[in-house]
Design an enzyme around this catalytic site. Structure first.
Site, PDB file in Angstrom:
ATOM      1  N   ARG A 141       0.858  -1.199   0.000  1.00 47.53           N
ATOM      2  CA  ARG A 141       0.000   0.000   0.000  1.00 47.53           C
ATOM      3  C   ARG A 141       0.887   1.239   0.000  1.00 47.53           C
ATOM      4  NH1 ARG A 141      -5.366  -1.606   2.495  1.00 47.53           N
ATOM      5  NH2 ARG A 141      -5.384  -3.782   1.830  1.00 47.53           N
ATOM      6  N   GLU A 143       0.993   3.995   1.363  1.00 41.83           N
ATOM      7  CA  GLU A 143       0.430   4.734   2.486  1.00 41.83           C
ATOM      8  C   GLU A 143       1.262   5.986   2.703  1.00 41.83           C
ATOM      9  OE1 GLU A 143      -2.136   4.384   4.318  1.00 41.83           O
ATOM     10  OE2 GLU A 143      -2.770   2.295   4.018  1.00 41.83           O
ATOM     11  N   ARG A 149       0.998   2.451  12.871  1.00 43.43           N
ATOM     12  CA  ARG A 149       0.117   1.325  12.521  1.00 43.43           C
ATOM     13  C   ARG A 149       0.156   0.977  11.039  1.00 43.43           C
ATOM     14  NH1 ARG A 149      -5.631   2.482  15.201  1.00 43.43           N
ATOM     15  NH2 ARG A 149      -4.842   2.498  17.292  1.00 43.43           N
ATOM     16  N   HIS A 150       0.885   1.764  10.246  1.00 46.38           N
ATOM     17  CA  HIS A 150       0.882   1.548   8.797  1.00 46.38           C
ATOM     18  C   HIS A 150       2.270   1.261   8.247  1.00 46.38           C
ATOM     19  CE1 HIS A 150      -2.942   3.746   9.284  1.00 46.38           C
ATOM     20  NE2 HIS A 150      -3.331   2.943   8.312  1.00 46.38           N
ATOM     21  N   GLU A 286      -7.628  -1.756  14.468  1.00 45.88           N
ATOM     22  CA  GLU A 286      -8.267  -2.664  13.494  1.00 45.88           C
ATOM     23  C   GLU A 286      -7.271  -3.747  13.091  1.00 45.88           C
ATOM     24  OE1 GLU A 286      -9.924  -0.878   9.786  1.00 45.88           O
ATOM     25  OE2 GLU A 286      -8.977  -2.634   8.880  1.00 45.88           O
ATOM     26  N   SER A 289     -10.580  -6.739   8.338  1.00 53.08           N
ATOM     27  CA  SER A 289     -11.905  -6.350   7.869  1.00 53.08           C
ATOM     28  C   SER A 289     -12.349  -7.355   6.824  1.00 53.08           C
ATOM     29  CB  SER A 289     -11.924  -4.913   7.345  1.00 53.08           C
ATOM     30  OG  SER A 289     -11.231  -4.829   6.159  1.00 53.08           O
ATOM     31  N   ARG A 337       0.114  -6.240  12.447  1.00 50.12           N
ATOM     32  CA  ARG A 337      -0.631  -5.607  13.545  1.00 50.12           C
ATOM     33  C   ARG A 337      -0.895  -6.605  14.664  1.00 50.12           C
ATOM     34  NH1 ARG A 337      -5.055  -1.376  11.036  1.00 50.12           N
ATOM     35  NH2 ARG A 337      -3.523  -0.086   9.945  1.00 50.12           N
TER      36      ARG A 337
HETATM   37  P1  AMO Z   1      -8.229  -3.777   4.473  1.00 45.73           P
HETATM   38  O1  AMO Z   1      -7.784  -2.751   3.493  1.00 45.73           O
HETATM   39  O2  AMO Z   1      -9.055  -3.293   5.623  1.00 45.73           O
HETATM   40  O3  AMO Z   1      -9.100  -4.898   3.772  1.00 45.73           O
HETATM   41  O4  AMO Z   1      -6.969  -4.539   5.029  1.00 45.73           O
HETATM   42  C1  AMO Z   1      -7.102  -5.687   5.849  1.00 45.73           C
HETATM   43  C2  AMO Z   1      -6.176  -5.600   7.057  1.00 45.73           C
HETATM   44  O5  AMO Z   1      -4.833  -5.459   6.634  1.00 45.73           O
HETATM   45  C3  AMO Z   1      -4.115  -4.663   7.537  1.00 45.73           C
HETATM   46  N1  AMO Z   1      -3.569  -3.492   6.832  1.00 45.73           N
HETATM   47  C4  AMO Z   1      -2.357  -2.959   7.089  1.00 45.73           C
HETATM   48  N2  AMO Z   1      -1.388  -3.291   7.963  1.00 45.73           N
HETATM   49  C5  AMO Z   1      -0.261  -2.547   7.977  1.00 45.73           C
HETATM   50  N3  AMO Z   1      -0.041  -1.484   7.161  1.00 45.73           N
HETATM   51  C6  AMO Z   1      -0.991  -1.116   6.254  1.00 45.73           C
HETATM   52  N4  AMO Z   1      -0.752  -0.081   5.439  1.00 45.73           N
HETATM   53  C7  AMO Z   1      -2.214  -1.858   6.198  1.00 45.73           C
HETATM   54  N5  AMO Z   1      -3.330  -1.780   5.443  1.00 45.73           N
HETATM   55  C8  AMO Z   1      -4.141  -2.783   5.844  1.00 45.73           C
HETATM   56  C9  AMO Z   1      -5.076  -4.232   8.629  1.00 45.73           C
HETATM   57  C10 AMO Z   1      -6.428  -4.390   7.942  1.00 45.73           C
HETATM   58  O6  AMO Z   1      -7.455  -4.624   8.875  1.00 45.73           O
HETATM   59  N6  AMO Z   1      -9.580  -6.879   0.738  1.00 45.73           N
HETATM   60  C11 AMO Z   1      -9.901  -6.434   2.089  1.00 45.73           C
HETATM   61  C12 AMO Z   1     -10.090  -7.607   3.030  1.00 45.73           C
HETATM   62  C13 AMO Z   1     -11.328  -8.443   2.731  1.00 45.73           C
HETATM   63  O7  AMO Z   1     -12.446  -7.875   2.639  1.00 45.73           O
HETATM   64  O8  AMO Z   1     -11.203  -9.664   2.645  1.00 45.73           O
HETATM   65  C14 AMO Z   1      -8.774  -5.558   2.616  1.00 45.73           C
HETATM   66  O9  AMO Z   1      -7.674  -5.559   2.131  1.00 45.73           O
HETATM   67  O10 AMO Z   1      -4.941  -5.130   9.720  1.00 45.73           O
END
Ligand code: AMO
Length: 363
Positions: A141, A143, A149-150, A286, A289, A337
């Site tokens: 990502r 980000e 957290r990211h 979180e 999801s 996480r």
């Molecule tokens: P989502 O975008 O909420 O859902 O991502 C799912 C989980 O991935 C983790 N996460 C991250 N951890 C660290 N750094 C990041 N930048 C980051 N982005 C996300 C989080 C988050 O809850 N396709 C959907 C899932 C689905 O519906 O099956 C998805 O990617 O813990």
């Protein structure tokens, strides 16, 4: 090294080795950029700049033993529940989670993207008849936010299940996987004498479920219908853990406006302004999801258009819906996480060997 063993009251185990001959296998440069036996912690940035030396510290190694134990627990739980492990492509023509966080890469004479999630492929496998799949793999990502957290590269633990009736069927599997994983990890860590064995929380399913609209009321912003900011999540975490006495809880039934870019989410038939979706949180963070997917081609195509995406760009995905797609749902769970909260780390970067963020691509 050769030598003789001698009793010594000062030594930790009561004996010491008095060397008679030593062979140098590899010479260490001086001075060390980072003390490996330091009691006083260096700044995280310095530690990450010299990560190999940092990883030599027993307290840091213990985090990666915990990570290994969690991976063992996840795989064991998935396999015992009839899941097939899959590996989907990470180089894609099209992303699934919205344009802003996609990394574009040069792909010969055209553009490609790094996968933000295995979303589209795990769904396609439902049409292939795989019925229960999981994947543990990197997700990328872009980000721009520099938070604790990211990351720009994280490990996503994805599950997808066919023939569900609602997202509740998905939640029931996910909470069992979380509970199994912690239990297996604890056993493994006890065997290793790892200090986290005693610190792991016990996960007690069923975890509480709270509708998103109720969360907005608790936050004093009823009807706001926008996603929770980090501060909201934390405040909500304090209230809900206090109320339910369980550090794990699900936020359920999201207003469509909150998951607007999630074109694959299934709306409730009797409440089309809500999607059958959830987040799994741990004390205000979180972790996952997921939800029920839209498995019918026509409403799915309409949602894709409404999210501003050209359905033609998703032709390979949409084809899977033309020749028999069972009702299905799943989740994405952030492994980093999870390690961060279980080890009570202040920063997600400490949960990965060589973390990647907006400013860090080395070492
Ligand atoms: P989502 O975008 O909420 O859902 O991502 C799912 C989980 O991935 C983790 N996460 C991250 N951890 C660290 N750094 C990041 N930048 C980051 N982005 C996300 C989080 C988050 O809850 N396709 C959907 C899932 C689905 O519906 O099956 C998805 O990617 O813990």
């Amino acid at each position: 090294m050769d030598g003789t063993v001698q009793a010594s009251p000062k030594a930790q185990r009561g004996v010491e080795l008095i060397p008679t001959r030593a062979e140098v296998l590899s010479v260490a440069g001086v001075p060390l950029p980072l003390g490996v036996a330091d009691k006083v912690g260096a700044e995280l940035d310095t530690r990450l700049n010299h990560r190999v030396l940092d990883l030599r510290k027993p307290a840091v190694r213990a985090i990666f033993e915990l990570r290994t134990a969690i991976l063992e627990g996840l795989r064991e739980s998935f396999l015992s529940r009839g899941f097939l492990e899959v590996e989907t492509p990470k180089l894609l023509r099209q992303g699934a989670e919205g344009g802003a966080t996609m990394f574009a890469v040069d792909y010969f004479d055209s553009a490609a993207y790094l996968a933000q999630s295995p979303q589209l492929y795990k769904q396609m496998l439902m049409s292939a008849g795989f019925e229960r799949v999981f994947e543990i793999a990197p997700a990328f990502r872009a980000e721009p936010s520099d938070t604790v957290r990211h990351l720009t590269e994280f490990s996503s633990v994805d599950g997808e299940i066919a023939y569900i009736e609602s997202a509740e069927d998905v939640r029931q599997v996910l909470e069992l996987v979380v509970a199994d994983t912690i239990a297996t990890a604890r056993t493994r860590l006890e065997r290793w004498g790892n200090p986290y064995a005693e610190k792991l929380p016990v996960a007690h399913p069923p975890f509480p479920r709270i509708p998103f609209t109720e969360c907005e009321e608790l936050l004093g912003r009823p009807g706001a219908e926008r996603d929770l900011a980090t501060e909201d999540e934390k405040r909500l975490g304090e209230v809900l853990v206090d109320r339910f006495g369980n550090p794990f809880y699900f936020l359920v039934d999201f207003p469509t406006s909150v998951k607007v870019s999630t074109f694959y989410a299934h709306r409730f038939d009797d409440r089309p302004q809500f999607v059958d979706y959830f987040d799994l949180d741990y004390r205000g963070l979180e972790l996952a999801s997921g939800g029920r997917r839209e498995h019918r081609l026509e409403p799915l195509t309409a949602n894709i258009r409404a999210a501003g995406v050209d359905p033609a760009s998703l032709e390979g995905y949409l084809e899977a819906f033309r020749f028999g797609m069972p009702p299905h749902g799943g989740w994405g769970f952030g492994l980093d996480r999870f390690v961060t909260v279980l080890a009570d780390l202040p920063n997600i970067r400490e949960s990965r060997l060589f973390p990647r963020d907006r400013y860090r691509l080395t070492p």
